[in-house]
Write a protein that holds these residues in place. Structure first.
Motif, PDB file in Angstrom:
ATOM      1  N   CYS A 147       1.053  -1.177  -0.146  1.00 56.76           N
ATOM      2  CA  CYS A 147      -0.152  -0.171  -0.142  1.00 56.76           C
ATOM      3  C   CYS A 147       0.839   1.103   0.044  1.00 56.76           C
ATOM      4  O   CYS A 147       0.685   2.239  -0.888  1.00 56.76           O
ATOM      5  CB  CYS A 147      -0.790   0.138   1.304  1.00 56.76           C
ATOM      6  SG  CYS A 147      -2.211   1.316   1.238  1.00 56.76           S
ATOM      7  N   ASP A 155       3.100   1.769  -3.113  1.00 58.88           N
ATOM      8  CA  ASP A 155       1.892   1.713  -4.342  1.00 58.88           C
ATOM      9  C   ASP A 155       1.385   3.147  -4.446  1.00 58.88           C
ATOM     10  O   ASP A 155       0.969   3.766  -5.567  1.00 58.88           O
ATOM     11  CB  ASP A 155       0.918   0.693  -4.537  1.00 58.88           C
ATOM     12  CG  ASP A 155       1.617  -0.673  -4.861  1.00 58.88           C
ATOM     13  OD1 ASP A 155       2.528  -0.586  -5.216  1.00 58.88           O
ATOM     14  OD2 ASP A 155       0.899  -1.476  -4.707  1.00 58.88           O
ATOM     15  N   LEU A 156       0.899   3.713  -3.339  1.00 59.83           N
ATOM     16  CA  LEU A 156       0.103   5.075  -3.167  1.00 59.83           C
ATOM     17  C   LEU A 156       1.089   6.097  -3.029  1.00 59.83           C
ATOM     18  O   LEU A 156       0.226   7.256  -3.167  1.00 59.83           O
ATOM     19  CB  LEU A 156      -0.816   4.683  -2.225  1.00 59.83           C
ATOM     20  CG  LEU A 156      -2.059   3.634  -2.594  1.00 59.83           C
ATOM     21  CD1 LEU A 156      -2.806   3.301  -1.499  1.00 59.83           C
ATOM     22  CD2 LEU A 156      -2.694   3.755  -3.915  1.00 59.83           C
ATOM     23  N   ALA A 187      -0.904   9.848  -3.886  1.00 59.77           N
ATOM     24  CA  ALA A 187      -1.977  10.156  -2.724  1.00 59.77           C
ATOM     25  C   ALA A 187      -1.167  11.053  -1.716  1.00 59.77           C
ATOM     26  O   ALA A 187       0.117  10.487  -1.484  1.00 59.77           O
ATOM     27  CB  ALA A 187      -2.765   9.112  -2.181  1.00 59.77           C
ATOM     28  N   VAL A 236      -3.019   7.872   2.456  1.00 60.64           N
ATOM     29  CA  VAL A 236      -2.265   6.503   2.301  1.00 60.64           C
ATOM     30  C   VAL A 236      -2.360   5.723   3.718  1.00 60.64           C
ATOM     31  O   VAL A 236      -2.912   4.561   3.869  1.00 60.64           O
ATOM     32  CB  VAL A 236      -0.683   6.563   2.020  1.00 60.64           C
ATOM     33  CG1 VAL A 236       0.144   5.490   2.251  1.00 60.64           C
ATOM     34  CG2 VAL A 236      -0.580   7.123   0.504  1.00 60.64           C
ATOM     35  N   ALA A 256      -5.720   4.327   3.770  1.00 62.70           N
ATOM     36  CA  ALA A 256      -5.885   2.904   3.117  1.00 62.70           C
ATOM     37  C   ALA A 256      -5.120   1.815   4.178  1.00 62.70           C
ATOM     38  O   ALA A 256      -5.763   0.905   4.106  1.00 62.70           O
ATOM     39  CB  ALA A 256      -5.185   3.152   1.773  1.00 62.70           C
TER      40      ALA A 256
END
Length: 123
Positions: free
Chosen positions: A73, A76-77, A81, A86, A89
């Motif tokens: 996560c 990837d973000l 973001a 993040v 998430a």
């Protein structure tokens, strides 16, 4: 005959084994936690133990996806973001991981009961 017993972790939507209509409530719950397309398969509607096995595997696949999402996560973000998004998430993945842990326990208990296991009350 002793009263039907549901062990800790038993799904609230499913009546305890040997209670009236318990298998119907188990089938309904199992279909509810599986993809909607599973309802189309006659083998799953006719053979509840097979449905339970499919449900176990489906929940385990969801658990694997959540673990993967959680592990990736932040990387990837981070470029798409803000940090607070993040972290939200990550928190969402953690909550889903906990929810799925409980679902996996419940579906495993239902599968055991459909295979004939009965539970006894502990004092």
């Amino acid at each position: 005959m002793p009263a039907p017993v549901a062990p800790p972790g038993w799904p609230a939507a499913v009546r305890p084994p040997d209670a009236p209509d318990w298998e119907r409530t188990a089938v309904n719950w199992l279909f509810d936690i599986c993809p909607p397309d599973y309802r189309q398969h006659a083998a799953l509607r006719r053979h509840v133990v097979v449905l339970a096995r499919f449900a176990v595997l489906h929940v385990e696949a969801q658990q694997a996806a959540v673990r993967r999402g959680l592990s990736q996560c932040r990387a990837d973000l981070r470029e798409v973001a803000d940090l607070d998004v993040v972290e939200a998430a990550v928190t969402t993945f953690q909550a889903e991981e906990a929810r799925l842990l409980a679902v996996r326990r419940g579906v495993g208990l239902v599968e055991e009961a459909l295979r004939g296991r009965r539970f006894v009350a502990r004092l």
